[in-house]
Design a protein around this motif. Structure first.
Motif, PDB file in Angstrom:
ATOM      1  N   ASP A  32      28.384  84.478  43.545  1.00 11.91           N
ATOM      2  CA  ASP A  32      28.299  85.908  43.854  1.00 11.91           C
ATOM      3  C   ASP A  32      28.806  86.745  42.685  1.00 11.91           C
ATOM      4  O   ASP A  32      28.192  87.743  42.304  1.00 11.91           O
ATOM      5  N   HIS A  35      26.365  86.551  39.864  1.00 11.29           N
ATOM      6  CA  HIS A  35      25.262  87.498  40.135  1.00 11.29           C
ATOM      7  C   HIS A  35      25.612  88.874  39.579  1.00 11.29           C
ATOM      8  O   HIS A  35      24.804  89.504  38.895  1.00 11.29           O
ATOM      9  N   LEU A  49      16.892  91.909  46.248  1.00  9.22           N
ATOM     10  CA  LEU A  49      17.413  90.585  46.566  1.00  9.22           C
ATOM     11  C   LEU A  49      17.411  89.694  45.324  1.00  9.22           C
ATOM     12  O   LEU A  49      16.717  89.977  44.351  1.00  9.22           O
ATOM     13  N   SER A  51      18.380  85.282  43.966  1.00 10.81           N
ATOM     14  CA  SER A  51      18.779  83.914  44.295  1.00 10.81           C
ATOM     15  C   SER A  51      18.991  83.128  43.012  1.00 10.81           C
ATOM     16  O   SER A  51      18.469  83.476  41.955  1.00 10.81           O
ATOM     17  N   TYR A  59      20.687  79.291  46.141  1.00 12.27           N
ATOM     18  CA  TYR A  59      21.928  79.972  46.520  1.00 12.27           C
ATOM     19  C   TYR A  59      21.684  81.473  46.494  1.00 12.27           C
ATOM     20  O   TYR A  59      20.923  81.970  45.672  1.00 12.27           O
ATOM     21  N   GLY A  60      22.351  82.184  47.382  1.00 12.90           N
ATOM     22  CA  GLY A  60      22.250  83.632  47.420  1.00 12.90           C
ATOM     23  C   GLY A  60      22.990  84.169  48.624  1.00 12.90           C
ATOM     24  O   GLY A  60      23.895  83.519  49.156  1.00 12.90           O
ATOM     25  N   GLU A  61      22.588  85.372  49.060  1.00 13.09           N
ATOM     26  CA  GLU A  61      23.147  85.939  50.283  1.00 13.09           C
ATOM     27  C   GLU A  61      22.369  85.355  51.450  1.00 13.09           C
ATOM     28  O   GLU A  61      21.146  85.503  51.509  1.00 13.09           O
ATOM     29  N   ASP A  63      20.341  84.741  54.687  1.00 11.86           N
ATOM     30  CA  ASP A  63      19.430  85.612  55.430  1.00 11.86           C
ATOM     31  C   ASP A  63      19.731  85.466  56.925  1.00 11.86           C
ATOM     32  O   ASP A  63      19.539  84.396  57.488  1.00 11.86           O
ATOM     33  N   ASP A  72      25.208  79.840  50.837  1.00  8.52           N
ATOM     34  CA  ASP A  72      25.997  81.045  50.585  1.00  8.52           C
ATOM     35  C   ASP A  72      26.634  80.996  49.199  1.00  8.52           C
ATOM     36  O   ASP A  72      27.454  80.121  48.908  1.00  8.52           O
ATOM     37  N   GLU A  73      26.258  81.963  48.357  1.00  7.28           N
ATOM     38  CA  GLU A  73      26.773  82.019  46.988  1.00  7.28           C
ATOM     39  C   GLU A  73      28.267  82.319  46.933  1.00  7.28           C
ATOM     40  O   GLU A  73      28.912  82.055  45.924  1.00  7.28           O
ATOM     41  N   LEU A  74      28.830  82.847  48.009  1.00  2.64           N
ATOM     42  CA  LEU A  74      30.267  83.130  48.051  1.00  2.64           C
ATOM     43  C   LEU A  74      31.102  81.856  48.126  1.00  2.64           C
ATOM     44  O   LEU A  74      32.281  81.857  47.802  1.00  2.64           O
TER      45      LEU A  74
END
Length: 181
Positions: A32, A35, A49, A51, A59-61, A63, A72-74
């Motif tokens: 995150d 990003h 958006l 990824s 990986y990303g936020e 959905d 989850d990128e976090l």
């Protein structure tokens, strides 16, 4: 133990002349935070958006509707998924589809006299948001370069007088990185 710093080269795929940045990022950053580093170093405004694709994993936020299968990128640290010499991809704006190639050029100990993250080098301005991806950006560059082009005036107005395709200032990118990442 000293912190590890990852030297990453971030290159915008499908764009000529090349648009790229070299950034120094703590290995303990989550994806995150990476990003946000890519957004501010490149010059994007983070209004679409995104990824990461690392070894075939996305990986990303997450959905909430489950349409995109993203981890989850976090929850993922940079140093847990890549090392020196690794390559991975960051995609921004699923409409314009801006792909960024990232290469881990080096991993070294943090310099105690340095602040991170930092953008140490780069070339050319980031394309404007919503220009239509690499193909739309090529049209914009052609129109801006030729005062006789049928769309020169309209494209200059759309891009704004301040848009200079050849300009990039690493120190300005570093200021943004330190403020927002």
């Amino acid at each position: 133990m000293s912190r590890q710093i990852f030297q990453l080269k971030v290159s915008l795929a499908g764009v000529r002349p090349p648009v790229w940045r070299r950034v120094l990022v703590p290995g303990g950053y989550t994806l995150d935070r990476l990003h946000r580093v890519v957004q501010h170093a490149m010059g994007w405004r983070d209004c679409h958006l995104h990824s990461f694709d690392i070894d075939g994993r996305q990986y990303g936020e997450p959905d909430p509707d489950g349409e995109l299968a993203l981890r989850d990128e976090l929850d993922v640290r940079l140093d847990a998924v890549v090392g020196k010499g690794d390559r991975f991809r960051y995609t921004y704006d699923f409409g314009d589809w801006w792909e960024h190639d990232l290469v881990v050029e080096d991993v070294c100990a943090a310099d105690p006299d340095e602040r991170y993250p930092a953008c140490v080098e780069g070339e050319r301005a980031c394309p404007p948001e919503d220009v239509g991806g690499p193909a739309g950006y090529a049209v914009l560059l052609a129109a801006l370069a030729d005062p006789g082009h049928a769309e020169h005036r309209m494209m200059r107005e759309w891009a704004g007088a301040g848009f200079e395709p050849d300009f990039f200032a690493a120190d300005r990118a570093t200021t943004l990185l330190r403020r927002f990442c």
